[in-house]
Design a protein around this motif. Structure first.
Motif, PDB file in Angstrom:
ATOM      1  N   VAL A  11     -12.748  -7.566   7.561  1.00  0.00           N
ATOM      2  CA  VAL A  11     -12.435  -8.151   6.283  1.00  0.00           C
ATOM      3  C   VAL A  11     -13.766  -9.194   5.963  1.00  0.00           C
ATOM      4  N   HIS A  12     -14.442  -9.285   4.803  1.00  0.00           N
ATOM      5  CA  HIS A  12     -15.434  -9.888   4.554  1.00  0.00           C
ATOM      6  C   HIS A  12     -14.903 -10.860   3.354  1.00  0.00           C
ATOM      7  N   GLY A  13     -15.796 -11.955   2.842  1.00  0.00           N
ATOM      8  CA  GLY A  13     -15.471 -12.779   1.976  1.00  0.00           C
ATOM      9  C   GLY A  13     -15.463 -12.047   0.422  1.00  0.00           C
ATOM     10  N   GLN A  14     -16.501 -11.124   0.262  1.00  0.00           N
ATOM     11  CA  GLN A  14     -16.286 -10.347  -0.895  1.00  0.00           C
ATOM     12  C   GLN A  14     -15.298  -9.382  -1.304  1.00  0.00           C
ATOM     13  N   ASP A  15     -14.191  -9.056  -0.118  1.00  0.00           N
ATOM     14  CA  ASP A  15     -13.385  -8.093  -0.304  1.00  0.00           C
ATOM     15  C   ASP A  15     -12.321  -8.331  -1.073  1.00  0.00           C
ATOM     16  N   GLN A  34      -3.774  -2.764   0.962  1.00  0.00           N
ATOM     17  CA  GLN A  34      -5.004  -2.431   0.839  1.00  0.00           C
ATOM     18  C   GLN A  34      -6.080  -3.156   1.022  1.00  0.00           C
ATOM     19  N   VAL A  35      -6.822  -3.083   1.936  1.00  0.00           N
ATOM     20  CA  VAL A  35      -8.222  -3.926   1.959  1.00  0.00           C
ATOM     21  C   VAL A  35      -9.385  -3.235   1.302  1.00  0.00           C
ATOM     22  N   GLU A  36      -9.761  -3.583   0.231  1.00  0.00           N
ATOM     23  CA  GLU A  36     -11.038  -3.038  -0.555  1.00  0.00           C
ATOM     24  C   GLU A  36     -12.285  -3.705  -0.120  1.00  0.00           C
ATOM     25  N   HIS A  37     -13.288  -2.730   0.224  1.00  0.00           N
ATOM     26  CA  HIS A  37     -14.840  -3.214   0.378  1.00  0.00           C
ATOM     27  C   HIS A  37     -15.344  -2.423  -0.709  1.00  0.00           C
ATOM     28  N   PRO A  38     -16.277  -3.321  -1.445  1.00  0.00           N
ATOM     29  CA  PRO A  38     -17.206  -2.943  -2.415  1.00  0.00           C
ATOM     30  C   PRO A  38     -18.317  -2.093  -1.951  1.00  0.00           C
ATOM     31  N   GLY A  39     -18.777  -1.120  -2.644  1.00  0.00           N
ATOM     32  CA  GLY A  39     -19.807  -0.258  -2.301  1.00  0.00           C
ATOM     33  C   GLY A  39     -21.140  -1.182  -2.806  1.00  0.00           C
ATOM     34  N   VAL A  96     -10.701 -12.390  -1.344  1.00  0.00           N
ATOM     35  CA  VAL A  96     -10.830 -13.131  -0.067  1.00  0.00           C
ATOM     36  C   VAL A  96     -11.628 -14.346  -0.182  1.00  0.00           C
ATOM     37  N   ILE A  97     -10.994 -15.321   0.365  1.00  0.00           N
ATOM     38  CA  ILE A  97     -11.824 -16.681   0.432  1.00  0.00           C
ATOM     39  C   ILE A  97     -12.391 -16.755   1.770  1.00  0.00           C
ATOM     40  N   GLY A  98     -13.673 -16.726   1.966  1.00  0.00           N
ATOM     41  CA  GLY A  98     -14.151 -16.906   3.136  1.00  0.00           C
ATOM     42  C   GLY A  98     -13.939 -15.654   3.889  1.00  0.00           C
ATOM     43  N   PRO A  99     -14.512 -15.735   5.430  1.00  0.00           N
ATOM     44  CA  PRO A  99     -14.362 -14.689   6.156  1.00  0.00           C
ATOM     45  C   PRO A  99     -12.869 -14.594   6.882  1.00  0.00           C
ATOM     46  N   ALA A 100     -12.455 -13.613   7.397  1.00  0.00           N
ATOM     47  CA  ALA A 100     -11.165 -13.646   8.377  1.00  0.00           C
ATOM     48  C   ALA A 100     -11.437 -14.514   9.378  1.00  0.00           C
ATOM     49  N   ALA A 101     -10.082 -15.416   9.694  1.00  0.00           N
ATOM     50  CA  ALA A 101     -10.022 -16.307  10.914  1.00  0.00           C
ATOM     51  C   ALA A 101      -9.488 -15.449  11.937  1.00  0.00           C
ATOM     52  N   PRO A 102     -10.184 -15.479  13.153  1.00  0.00           N
ATOM     53  CA  PRO A 102      -9.591 -14.665  14.285  1.00  0.00           C
ATOM     54  C   PRO A 102      -8.777 -15.477  14.931  1.00  0.00           C
ATOM     55  N   GLU A 117      -6.006 -14.232  10.388  1.00  0.00           N
ATOM     56  CA  GLU A 117      -5.234 -14.849   9.176  1.00  0.00           C
ATOM     57  C   GLU A 117      -6.221 -15.060   8.121  1.00  0.00           C
ATOM     58  N   ILE A 118      -6.021 -14.739   6.886  1.00  0.00           N
ATOM     59  CA  ILE A 118      -6.841 -14.206   5.890  1.00  0.00           C
ATOM     60  C   ILE A 118      -6.537 -15.288   4.760  1.00  0.00           C
ATOM     61  N   ARG A 119      -7.375 -15.984   4.255  1.00  0.00           N
ATOM     62  CA  ARG A 119      -6.835 -16.906   3.108  1.00  0.00           C
ATOM     63  C   ARG A 119      -7.284 -15.819   1.817  1.00  0.00           C
ATOM     64  N   LEU A 120      -6.378 -15.944   0.775  1.00  0.00           N
ATOM     65  CA  LEU A 120      -6.461 -15.359  -0.377  1.00  0.00           C
ATOM     66  C   LEU A 120      -6.338 -16.192  -1.755  1.00  0.00           C
ATOM     67  N   LYS A 121      -6.868 -15.688  -2.837  1.00  0.00           N
ATOM     68  CA  LYS A 121      -6.751 -16.406  -4.123  1.00  0.00           C
ATOM     69  C   LYS A 121      -6.319 -15.249  -5.059  1.00  0.00           C
ATOM     70  N   TYR A 122      -5.267 -15.825  -5.675  1.00  0.00           N
ATOM     71  CA  TYR A 122      -4.781 -14.831  -6.945  1.00  0.00           C
ATOM     72  C   TYR A 122      -5.278 -15.612  -8.279  1.00  0.00           C
ATOM     73  N   VAL A 123      -5.643 -15.008  -9.245  1.00  0.00           N
ATOM     74  CA  VAL A 123      -5.841 -15.622 -10.506  1.00  0.00           C
ATOM     75  C   VAL A 123      -5.699 -14.719 -11.514  1.00  0.00           C
ATOM     76  N   LYS A 124      -4.736 -15.147 -12.495  1.00  0.00           N
ATOM     77  CA  LYS A 124      -4.334 -14.353 -13.813  1.00  0.00           C
ATOM     78  C   LYS A 124      -4.550 -15.166 -14.974  1.00  0.00           C
TER      79      LYS A 124
END
Length: 117
Positions: free
Chosen positions: A77-81, A12-17, A92-98, A109-116
Motif C-alpha cells: 500500500v502506497h501513498g498514492q493508492d 479494495q486496495v486500488e493501485h494506479p497504473g 491513503v495518507i502516507g505509507p502504510a505503517a508496519p 496500520e494505514i491512515r486514510l482521508k475521505y473528502v466529499k
C-alpha cells in the motif's frame, strides 16, 4: 497475523497504473488501475464539515489489515493508492505503517482521508 474474525470489512486496495503525459512525465492513470481485496478493520477517527466556501464532509479513518490480501499475496500500500469500502473511496495518507511482533511483520496500520463535496 490478525485473525479474520477481527477483520470484518472487505475492502479494495486500488493501485494506479501509469502513463506518459505530453511532456514525457510518468503520471498516474486511474483507468489502468489494479485492485486487491483485503480483509480489514475500518475505523473513523475524526470528522468535520468545511462550510467556508463549500459544503464538504472530511474524515480521517484508520484501516488495520494483515500484510497479505485475500488471495494470500503480499500486500503493498502506497501513498498514492485508494481504498474502496462500500460506497466510500478513501485516499491513503502516507505509507502504510508496519507493526511488528518480535519475529515478523504482524499487520499494517494505514491512515486514510475521505473528502466529499
Amino acid at each position: 497475523m490478525i485473525g479474520d474474525d477481527l477483520l470484518p470489512h472487505l475492502v479494495q486496495v486500488e493501485h494506479p497504473g501509469t502513463t506518459t503525459d505530453r511532456y514525457g512525465n510518468t503520471v498516474n492513470d486511474w483507468t489502468a488501475s489494479t485492485r486487491s481485496g483485503v480483509q480489514a478493520w475500518m475505523q473513523q477517527n475524526t470528522g468535520s464539515e468545511d462550510t467556508d466556501q463549500r459544503d464538504a464532509q472530511i474524515g480521517e479513518w484508520l484501516m488495520i489489515c494483515n500484510p497479505v490480501d485475500v488471495d494470500g499475496q503480499e500486500l503493498t500500500v502506497h501513498g498514492q493508492d485508494r481504498i474502496h469500502h462500500g460506497p466510500l473511496t478513501f485516499e491513503v495518507i502516507g505509507p502504510a505503517a508496519p507493526a511488528y511482533e518480535p519475529a515478523e511483520l504482524h499487520h499494517y496500520e494505514i491512515r486514510l482521508k475521505y473528502v466529499k463535496g
